[in-house]
Design a protein around this motif. Structure first.
Motif, mmCIF file in Angstrom:
data_model
loop_
_atom_site.group_PDB
_atom_site.id
_atom_site.type_symbol
_atom_site.label_atom_id
_atom_site.label_comp_id
_atom_site.label_asym_id
_atom_site.label_seq_id
_atom_site.Cartn_x
_atom_site.Cartn_y
_atom_site.Cartn_z
ATOM 1 N N ALA A 403 40.378 47.115 23.136
ATOM 2 C CA ALA A 403 41.133 46.286 22.762
ATOM 3 C C ALA A 403 40.997 44.997 23.446
ATOM 4 C CB ALA A 403 42.103 46.199 21.792
ATOM 5 N N PRO A 404 41.310 43.882 23.218
ATOM 6 C CA PRO A 404 41.561 43.119 24.240
ATOM 7 C C PRO A 404 42.806 43.058 24.972
ATOM 8 C CG PRO A 404 40.472 41.749 22.568
ATOM 9 C CD PRO A 404 41.056 42.812 21.702
ATOM 10 N N SER A 405 43.251 42.909 26.106
ATOM 11 C CA SER A 405 45.025 42.859 26.878
ATOM 12 C C SER A 405 44.856 42.086 27.654
ATOM 13 C CB SER A 405 44.869 44.447 27.424
ATOM 14 O OG SER A 405 45.606 44.265 28.216
ATOM 15 N N ASP A 406 45.696 40.709 27.405
ATOM 16 C CA ASP A 406 46.284 39.785 28.084
ATOM 17 C C ASP A 406 46.673 40.443 30.059
ATOM 18 O OD1 ASP A 406 45.299 37.730 26.560
ATOM 19 O OD2 ASP A 406 47.366 38.099 25.774
ATOM 20 N N PHE A 407 47.160 41.560 30.032
ATOM 21 C CA PHE A 407 47.730 42.037 30.522
ATOM 22 C C PHE A 407 46.832 42.662 31.722
ATOM 23 C CE2 PHE A 407 49.087 46.148 32.629
ATOM 24 C CZ PHE A 407 50.543 45.696 33.491
ATOM 25 N N LEU A 408 45.824 43.350 31.332
ATOM 26 C CA LEU A 408 44.782 44.142 32.144
ATOM 27 C C LEU A 408 43.331 42.645 31.967
ATOM 28 C CD1 LEU A 408 44.093 47.430 29.957
ATOM 29 C CD2 LEU A 408 45.219 47.286 31.717
ATOM 30 N N ARG A 409 43.466 42.207 31.550
ATOM 31 C CA ARG A 409 42.653 40.988 32.189
ATOM 32 C C ARG A 409 43.012 39.993 33.460
ATOM 33 N NH1 ARG A 409 41.532 35.496 28.367
ATOM 34 N NH2 ARG A 409 40.138 33.932 29.805
ATOM 35 N N GLY A 410 44.149 40.274 32.968
ATOM 36 C CA GLY A 410 45.086 38.817 34.193
ATOM 37 C C GLY A 410 45.368 40.223 35.705
ATOM 38 N N GLY A 411 45.497 41.452 35.708
ATOM 39 C CA GLY A 411 45.249 42.522 37.127
ATOM 40 C C GLY A 411 44.153 41.933 37.673
ATOM 41 N N TRP A 412 42.943 42.006 36.566
ATOM 42 C CA TRP A 412 41.439 42.584 36.989
ATOM 43 C C TRP A 412 40.988 40.481 37.582
ATOM 44 C CZ3 TRP A 412 39.828 46.321 38.439
ATOM 45 C CH2 TRP A 412 40.170 47.443 38.426
ATOM 46 N N VAL A 413 41.409 39.681 36.980
ATOM 47 C CA VAL A 413 41.453 38.641 38.042
ATOM 48 C C VAL A 413 42.749 38.323 38.851
ATOM 49 C CG1 VAL A 413 42.400 36.166 37.175
ATOM 50 C CG2 VAL A 413 41.481 37.415 35.415
ATOM 51 N N GLU A 414 43.448 38.711 38.909
ATOM 52 C CA GLU A 414 44.265 38.900 40.463
ATOM 53 C C GLU A 414 43.471 39.258 41.283
ATOM 54 O OE1 GLU A 414 47.105 37.143 42.315
ATOM 55 O OE2 GLU A 414 46.897 36.928 40.241
ATOM 56 N N THR A 415 43.223 40.631 40.781
ATOM 57 C CA THR A 415 42.038 41.304 42.253
ATOM 58 C C THR A 415 41.077 40.812 42.337
ATOM 59 O OG1 THR A 415 42.385 43.907 41.033
ATOM 60 C CG2 THR A 415 40.584 43.384 42.351
ATOM 61 N N LEU A 416 40.335 40.080 41.284
ATOM 62 C CA LEU A 416 39.358 39.305 41.857
ATOM 63 C C LEU A 416 39.861 37.726 42.753
ATOM 64 C CD1 LEU A 416 35.872 39.139 41.512
ATOM 65 C CD2 LEU A 416 36.440 37.467 39.378
ATOM 66 N N ALA A 417 40.544 37.696 42.544
ATOM 67 C CA ALA A 417 41.608 36.340 43.385
ATOM 68 C C ALA A 417 41.360 36.444 44.650
ATOM 69 C CB ALA A 417 42.144 35.654 42.215
ATOM 70 N N GLU A 418 41.846 38.130 44.830
ATOM 71 C CA GLU A 418 42.236 37.726 45.735
ATOM 72 C C GLU A 418 40.901 38.373 46.835
ATOM 73 O OE1 GLU A 418 44.818 41.235 45.225
ATOM 74 O OE2 GLU A 418 46.291 40.289 44.375
ATOM 75 N N THR A 419 40.114 38.637 46.356
ATOM 76 C CA THR A 419 38.980 38.788 47.591
ATOM 77 C C THR A 419 38.455 37.403 47.990
ATOM 78 O OG1 THR A 419 37.059 38.900 45.714
ATOM 79 C CG2 THR A 419 38.398 41.335 45.721
ATOM 80 N N GLY A 420 38.951 36.333 47.466
ATOM 81 C CA GLY A 420 38.813 35.117 47.492
ATOM 82 C C GLY A 420 37.256 34.760 46.639
ATOM 83 N N ASP A 421 36.682 35.289 45.972
ATOM 84 C CA ASP A 421 36.429 35.054 44.851
ATOM 85 C C ASP A 421 36.540 33.709 44.385
ATOM 86 O OD1 ASP A 421 33.005 35.711 43.069
ATOM 87 O OD2 ASP A 421 34.686 35.321 41.834
ATOM 88 N N PRO A 422 35.523 32.710 44.450
ATOM 89 C CA PRO A 422 35.780 31.474 43.821
ATOM 90 C C PRO A 422 36.062 31.252 42.015
ATOM 91 C CG PRO A 422 33.594 31.049 45.235
ATOM 92 C CD PRO A 422 34.532 32.284 45.561
#
Length: 517
Positions: A403-422
């Motif tokens: 199922a879609p999950s804003d919480f899980l989506r947000g968590g992985w987006v934060e993970t990706l952003a913290e790597t410096g990925d544009p």
């Protein structure tokens, strides 16, 4: 004793005998007168006196005679003694002379006999001495021979010991040299492996990882060469030397090195040899069937890269009959060993059924998004940007079984952003703009959009995310904050009105282009 002396002795003896006879007669007369009668005493007294006087005179005469006789006898004896002494002395002298003569003769005889005996004894002693000397010489010779033999044996033993010591020293020095060389070779081998890593034919997850591996390989080359020369039975040095040759395009050198590594037991070398036959890299001619054999050997020996590549051969039907089932089985086997490349491809197959013929999808239960999640999470935790992006997409739109999950989506987006990925930074800005999985924040959203653009790797038209597959209009407050930052950067000079039109887009493009320069 002389005749005169003997005559005097006889006269004295006769006088002494006469005196004794007179004394005996007188005593007998006296005794007879006494017994015949005492009556005549008076007459006879005078006679008795006369007798006594006569007796006294006789006694005196007798005494004188005796004394004279004794004196004469003594003189005679003395004379006799003297004569006897002279006679004895003469006799003794005569005897002595005779004895001396006899003694001299006897001595001469004795001396002669003694000399003869001594000569005989000397001869005997000399013979005995000679015999003993001969025996002693023989014993001495024998002892000398024994001593010489012992000395020779000792010398030989000493020589043997010296030779043995020399051999031992030489052996020890050789062993020490060999040990030192072996230790040096072992150190070279350890350095080669520690710097270049264990032999592996696995794909690199990123270009950065590949560059780092090539730099490490370049650094390890001296140690790998030394190890290959000193330890020809080892496989890792040959594998790394082959990889270095392959990376520099020297395939003619790389192939025999890979073959040597494979012969020495390096499984990954089989996979690399399969690649040469699969792609026909000179000096090897393309031979898909031969490539499959190499991959199969590598897979059976447990090499994940060989297993995954063999899976692709079944997926493509190259060198073997196409089989989705065999592809899936082999890729699952390679993924189970922890090979990221296999995990990523298997996850994609689970998500979309990619790589499996349509007529096999249902039989194999594909797609299966739920099965992809643990693989993607494992890859994401290991730093795979691609896996994080897949999880963001999965939890954004959902899929069968997930199922879609804003919480899980947000968590992985934060993970990706913290790597410096544009892309991750821009995606986080979109979440702040839309208030997905967090409170809406126009300033943070605008700041993330600008930061992503300044990398030069994203553009304004594609940087924002989607909702239900569609990109929504800009949030006005976020657009105003975005225009404000662009104006501060000096690339936006128009009115700040929250309308992201051509002017705002040109400013955003100018910001991205400036970053590229």
């Amino acid at each position: 004793m002389s005749g005169a002396a003997i005559a005097q002795d006889e006269t004295a003896a006769e006088r002494a005998a006469a005196v004794e006879d007179a004394l005996a007669a007188f005593e007998a007369l006296a005794a007879g007168n006494t017994t015949e009668g005492v009556a005549q005493t008076d007459a006879e007294e005078d006679s008795a006196v006369a007798v006594e006087e006569a007796l006294s005179a006789f006694a005196a005469l007798a005494a004188e005679t005796a004394a004279r006789a004794e004196e004469e006898a003594a003189e005679a004896r003395q004379e006799a003694v003297s004569q006897a002494q002279d006679a004895f002395a003469a006799l003794a002298a005569e005897t002595a002379a005779r004895a001396e003569e006899e003694s001299a003769a006897e001595r001469d005889a004795a001396v002669g006999a003694a000399q003869d005996a001594f000569a005989a004894l000397a001869a005997e002693s000399a013979a005995r001495a000679e015999e003993e000397a001969a025996q002693e010489r023989a014993s001495a010779v024998e002892a000398a021979q024994s001593a010489f033999a012992a000395m020779a044996a000792e010398a030989e033993a000493a020589a043997s010991r010296e030779a043995a010591i020399a051999d031992a020293q030489a052996a020890f020095e050789a062993l020490a040299a060999e040990s030192a060389a072996r230790a040096e070779a072992q150190l070279a081998l350890e350095t080669c492996i520690s710097v270049a890593g264990e032999p592996s034919a696995e794909n690199f997850p990123t270009e950065e990882a590949q560059a780092a591996a090539l730099n490490a390989l370049r650094e390890a080359m001296p140690a790998c060469r030394a190890a290959a020369e000193a330890l020809p039975e080892e496989g890792a040095p040959f594998f790394h030397l082959a990889t270095a040759a392959q990376a520099s395009g020297r395939h003619r050198r790389a192939v025999p090195l890979y073959e040597q590594a494979a012969e020495n037991g390096v499984i990954a070398a089989l996979t690399r040899l399969g690649d040469y036959h699969n792609f026909g890299l000179r000096p090897v001619r393309e031979d898909a069937a031969q490539a499959v054999e190499y991959y199969r050997s590598a897979a059976e020996a447990g090499d994940p890269a060989g297993t995954a590549t063999l899976a692709f051969m079944y997926r493509l039907g190259r060198g073997v009959d196409q089989s989705g089932a065999e592809y899936l089985r082999l890729m699952e086997e390679a993924a189970a060993s922890g090979y990221p490349f296999a995990q990523q491809n298997l996850a994609e197959t689970y998500l979309s059924g990619e790589g499996v013929p349509r007529d096999e999808l249902e039989t194999l239960g594909l797609p299966n998004a739920r099965a992809a999640v643990p693989l993607l999470v494992s890859l994401a935790n290991e730093g795979s940007v691609e896996a994080v992006q897949s999880l963001i997409e999965l939890y954004s739109d959902g899929a069968e079984g997930v199922a879609p999950s804003d919480f899980l989506r947000g968590g992985w987006v934060e993970t990706l952003a913290e790597t410096g990925d544009p892309v991750g930074i821009a995606e986080r800005g979109f979440l702040y703009e839309q208030g997905i999985g967090r409170a809406a924040n126009p300033e943070l959203a605008a700041a993330d959009y600008v930061a992503a653009l300044e990398t030069g790797e994203v553009d304004i038209d594609t940087m924002r995310g989607t909702i239900d597959g569609q990109t929504p209009p800009w949030d006005r407050d976020t657009a105003i904050a975005f225009q404000t930052i662009l104006a501060e950067r000096g690339v936006y000079t128009m009115r700040i009105d929250g309308d992201v039109g051509p002017g705002t887009r040109r400013a955003a493009d100018a910001l991205a282009e400036a970053a590229e320069e």
